[in-house]
Design an enzyme around this catalytic site. Structure first.
Site, short mmCIF file in Angstrom:
data_model
loop_
_atom_site.label_atom_id
_atom_site.label_comp_id
_atom_site.label_asym_id
_atom_site.label_seq_id
_atom_site.Cartn_x
_atom_site.Cartn_y
_atom_site.Cartn_z
N ASN A 7 -1.53 -2.59 -2.27
CA ASN A 7 -2.20 -1.71 -3.23
C ASN A 7 -2.59 -0.46 -2.44
O ASN A 7 -3.47 -0.53 -1.58
CB ASN A 7 -3.43 -2.37 -3.84
CG ASN A 7 -4.20 -1.46 -4.76
OD1 ASN A 7 -3.98 -0.26 -4.83
ND2 ASN A 7 -5.14 -2.04 -5.48
N ARG A 9 -4.31 2.01 -3.05
CA ARG A 9 -5.69 2.48 -3.19
C ARG A 9 -6.66 1.71 -2.30
O ARG A 9 -7.83 2.06 -2.21
CB ARG A 9 -6.14 2.38 -4.65
CG ARG A 9 -5.47 3.45 -5.51
CD ARG A 9 -5.84 3.30 -6.96
NE ARG A 9 -4.83 2.43 -7.56
CZ ARG A 9 -5.05 1.59 -8.54
NH1 ARG A 9 -6.22 1.48 -9.08
NH2 ARG A 9 -4.07 0.85 -9.02
N CYS A 10 -6.19 0.67 -1.64
CA CYS A 10 -7.04 -0.19 -0.81
C CYS A 10 -6.90 0.19 0.67
O CYS A 10 -5.80 0.20 1.21
CB CYS A 10 -6.62 -1.64 -1.02
SG CYS A 10 -7.43 -2.81 0.08
N THR A 11 -8.02 0.48 1.31
CA THR A 11 -8.01 0.86 2.72
C THR A 11 -7.41 -0.24 3.59
O THR A 11 -6.59 0.03 4.46
CB THR A 11 -9.45 1.18 3.20
OG1 THR A 11 -9.97 2.24 2.39
CG2 THR A 11 -9.48 1.57 4.66
N ARG A 14 -3.68 -0.32 3.21
CA ARG A 14 -3.04 0.79 3.93
C ARG A 14 -3.03 0.53 5.43
O ARG A 14 -2.05 0.84 6.12
CB ARG A 14 -3.73 2.12 3.60
CG ARG A 14 -3.50 2.59 2.18
CD ARG A 14 -3.94 4.04 1.96
NE ARG A 14 -5.31 4.31 2.38
CZ ARG A 14 -6.38 4.22 1.61
NH1 ARG A 14 -6.25 3.83 0.34
NH2 ARG A 14 -7.57 4.52 2.07
#
Length: 113
Positions: A7, A9-11, A14
Site C-alpha cells: 500500500n 500510502r503506508c510508510t 514503502r
C-alpha cells in the site's frame, strides 16, 4: 518470485519496498487495495504467514474500530471481513515461495529472502 503486498500510502510498506529494491532480487508488487484478494488467495496467504486470520487484521483502521472492535468472529468471518474490506489487511506482507512475513519491522523481510 518474491512478492510484496503493498500500500503506497503506508510508510512501513514503502520502507519494505525500498528494502526489496536494495536487495537486488527480482520481486513483484501486488497492489492488494486495487486488486483485492479473493477468499482462496487470502487463505493461502494466511497459511504461508502461519497465523490466525485475526492476527492479520489492522486494528487501528476506522473500519475495524467502527464495525468489528467488540466482535468475536470465526476465522472464516475474519477472512470474509478482509475480502470485503482489504484495508483491514496488515501490511506490508512479503512472500517468497511457501513462506511469508508481515514486514513490521522491515528487517523481518530477511526471514523469507
Amino acid at each position: 518470485m518474491i512478492q510484496i503486498y503493498h500500500n503506497n500510502r503506508c510508510t512501513k510498506s514503502r520502507q519494505a519496498l525500498q528494502e526489496l529494491e536494495n536487495s537486488g532480487q527480482p520481486f513483484e508488487v501486488v497492489y492488494y487495495l486495487e486488486a483485492p484478494l479473493n477468499k482462496a488467495e487470502l487463505k493461502e496467504l494466511i497459511a504461508k504467514l502461519n497465523i490466525k486470520p485475526f492476527e492479520l487484521i489492522r486494528k487501528s483502521e476506522k473500519i475495524f474500530t467502527e464495525n468489528y472492535k467488540d466482535k468475536t468472529l470465526s476465522d472464516a468471518e475474519w477472512i470474509d471481513a478482509m475480502v470485503k474490506n482489504p484495508i483491514l489487511i496488515e501490511r506490508p506482507i512479503v512472500v517468497s515461495g511457501d513462506k511469508a512475513v508481515v514486514a513490521r519491522p522491515t528487517e523481518r523481510i530477511k526471514e523469507v529472502l
